[in-house]
Design an enzyme around this catalytic site. Structure first.
Site, PDB file in Angstrom:
ATOM      1  CG  HIS A  16       3.068   4.868  -3.366  1.00 36.03           C
ATOM      2  ND1 HIS A  16       3.632   3.622  -3.205  1.00 36.03           N
ATOM      3  CD2 HIS A  16       1.745   4.650  -3.555  1.00 36.03           C
ATOM      4  CE1 HIS A  16       2.696   2.691  -3.315  1.00 36.03           C
ATOM      5  NE2 HIS A  16       1.538   3.302  -3.519  1.00 36.03           N
ATOM      6  CD  GLU A  48      -0.725   3.231  -5.831  1.00 36.48           C
ATOM      7  OE1 GLU A  48       0.200   2.646  -6.418  1.00 36.48           O
ATOM      8  OE2 GLU A  48      -1.215   2.817  -4.771  1.00 36.48           O
ATOM      9  NE  ARG A 102       4.762  -3.292   0.720  1.00 36.86           N
ATOM     10  CZ  ARG A 102       5.745  -3.254  -0.169  1.00 36.86           C
ATOM     11  NH1 ARG A 102       6.982  -2.986   0.228  1.00 36.86           N
ATOM     12  NH2 ARG A 102       5.501  -3.474  -1.448  1.00 36.86           N
ATOM     13  CE  LYS A 139       3.556   1.619  -7.019  1.00 39.25           C
ATOM     14  NZ  LYS A 139       3.602   0.483  -6.089  1.00 39.25           N
ATOM     15  CG  HIS A 162      -2.827   4.087  -0.198  1.00 38.36           C
ATOM     16  ND1 HIS A 162      -1.708   4.885  -0.325  1.00 38.36           N
ATOM     17  CD2 HIS A 162      -2.598   3.012  -1.003  1.00 38.36           C
ATOM     18  CE1 HIS A 162      -0.856   4.328  -1.171  1.00 38.36           C
ATOM     19  NE2 HIS A 162      -1.378   3.183  -1.590  1.00 38.36           N
ATOM     20  CB  SER A 214       1.289  -3.148   3.373  1.00 40.16           C
ATOM     21  OG  SER A 214       1.609  -2.511   2.154  1.00 40.16           O
TER      22      SER A 214
END
Length: 458
Positions: free
Chosen positions: A149, A174, A331, A172, A312, A145
């Site tokens: 975050h 990452e 999302r 989150k 992203h 998707s």
């Protein structure tokens, strides 16, 4: 803490976007580890926690004969269903189990609570009796998707008000490290590229709206105005009336298909990527996002760091991924999952930047010629790549002041750690190493060895 180094059985998550059969790095790791069944050649494999494995673990508390029969069934038959990610950590949606019957409790999180010194004093002081990171392997066959975050403050708000969609209060951040050629979208393109698409793709300009498009052209040279105008353009697309964006998308796809069929150049409309995403998600407004976000093509060893509010999407390839221990994702397209467009459009970082600025650089460890360190600007995790050349007979995984999880991607070795029997390091095997503990490897010299180690270097 008698047992401070031990193997883990980790969890495979089911997603339709996983690579099929032997093309999937996750599937190959599972098969090579010897802990799972054979690869099903017609099934997608995406992340390494299957519900079946969790069922087997639950049954392990029942009579031993039942446990043996269930595990025999699990190993005899191929891994069933889609597999996209290998989860290595203590997140409740996919918790690792200790793969050593001598050690209790078998849940990694429970063992850590009982042996909190394994985390390291600095990690324990900052994060409590919890492993602060979640480690993964992903095998992506079709787009994930369009997402971002939240930061810690926003995560706390979203969890408090919408816990059904945002399951925890943690941020989150990452990082993805490519294992194969890896394609993704990350961050907003340079302004000149977005303006070129607005001028060259009339269907996009219609969805954006003439006023917003003009405002973006006029914003050039003023960073604050650029961010505000870009936010308006992107939000107009993502919140566009469904009938309008679907009509424009249909016309755009038809036009690009004709151009491709006639051998025309479709680069001005990013045509090939458009057709690929539209085939995966027909009629999805997320197809227009390719005109706003950078396309990153990573090669093995390249990385991208995704901080809070960074838009992203992963498009294709296999990667190592590490993140703060959270499952909070906002999302807005290219998905059948819950979408939260207003939240996403409000929270994003609308700073245009070139794609090369999104590639995260590693650094070499001055104390270890075989170690390459990916150290992002967050306290929750660091990833260390250990690449040991063929012909090396011995190597020591050095002690650090943090608990570690290590996965072997290539190579074979026998590991010796204080106070326990020899450990098997081979493709797909996952090990937990407590803070302050080292492991000495005796390596089969014919091939090189590649391992990734997640830890928290405060």
């Amino acid at each position: 803490m008698a047992d401070s180094v031990f193997p883990l059985r980790c969890v495979v998550q089911q997603y339709a976007w996983g690579k099929i059969g032997e093309a999937s790095e996750v599937a190959q790791l599972l098969a090579s580890s010897g802990d799972f069944g054979d690869i099903a050649h017609d099934q997608p494999y995406a992340e390494v926690g299957s519900k079946l494995w969790q069922f087997c673990v639950a049954l392990s508390f029942y009579p031993e004969m039942l446990k043996v029969e269930v595990m025999w069934w699990y190993k005899k038959y191929p891994i069933i269903g889609s597999r996209a990610k290998l989860w290595m950590g203590t997140h409740p949606k996919g918790e690792a189990q200790i793969a050593d019957d001598r050690i209790r409790p078998s849940k990694l999180s429970h063992w850590i609570v009982d042996n909190a010194q394994c985390l390291g004093e600095h990690v324990q002081a900052r994060f409590g009796d919890k492993l602060p990171f979640l480690f993964k392997v992903l095998s992506v066959n079709q787009s994930l998707s369009i997402q971002a975050h939240p930061n810690k403050e926003n995560a706390e708000y979203l969890h408090a008000h919408h816990p059904e969609h945002y399951p925890d209060a943690n941020h989150k951040p990452e990082m993805a490290i490519a294992l194969t050629s890896f394609l993704g979208l990350c961050g907003f393109r340079p302004l000149c590229e977005i303006l070129d698409f607005l001028d060259g793709v009339p269907e996009l300009k219609t969805v954006v709206g003439p006023e917003a498009a003009t405002a973006l052209h006029k914003s050039v040279g003023d960073e604050e105005q650029v961010a505000n105008a870009l936010k308006d353009c992107f939000s107009n697309v993502m919140m566009c009336e469904k009938a309008l964006f679907q009509r424009q998308l249909t016309e755009l796809v038809a036009r690009v298909e004709q151009e491709v069929a006639s051998g025309g150049d479709v680069s001005r409309s990013n045509g090939h990527l458009l057709l690929k995403l539209h085939k995966q998600f027909p009629g999805d407004v997320g197809c227009f996002v390719i005109y706003f976000l950078n396309v990153l093509q990573l090669q093995p060893g390249d990385a991208m760091f995704l901080g809070a509010n960074e838009p992203h999407a992963y498009l294709y390839g296999d990667c190592i991924e590490c993140m703060a221990c959270s499952d909070n994702t906002v999302r807005a397209g290219l998905t059948s999952k819950f979408i939260d467009v207003p939240t996403l459009c409000t929270m994003l970082n609308y700073t245009p930047a070139p794609p090369e600025s999104k590639v995260f650089c590693s650094r070499f460890d001055p104390d270890d010629p075989f170690a390459k360190i990916y150290d992002p600007p967050v306290p929750d995790f660091t990833v260390i790549c250990l690449e040991i050349p063929a012909g090396t007979l011995a190597y020591t995984i050095a002690a650090v002041n943090s608990a570690s999880i290590v996965i072997t991607i290539r190579g074979v070795a026998v590991g010796i750690a204080e106070g326990r029997p020899p450990l098997e390091f081979k493709r797909g095997k996952v090990m937990f190493i407590s803070a302050g503990k080292s492991v000495t490897l005796s390596i089969q010299p014919k091939t090189d060895m590649l391992m990734f180690r997640a830890c928290c270097l405060l």
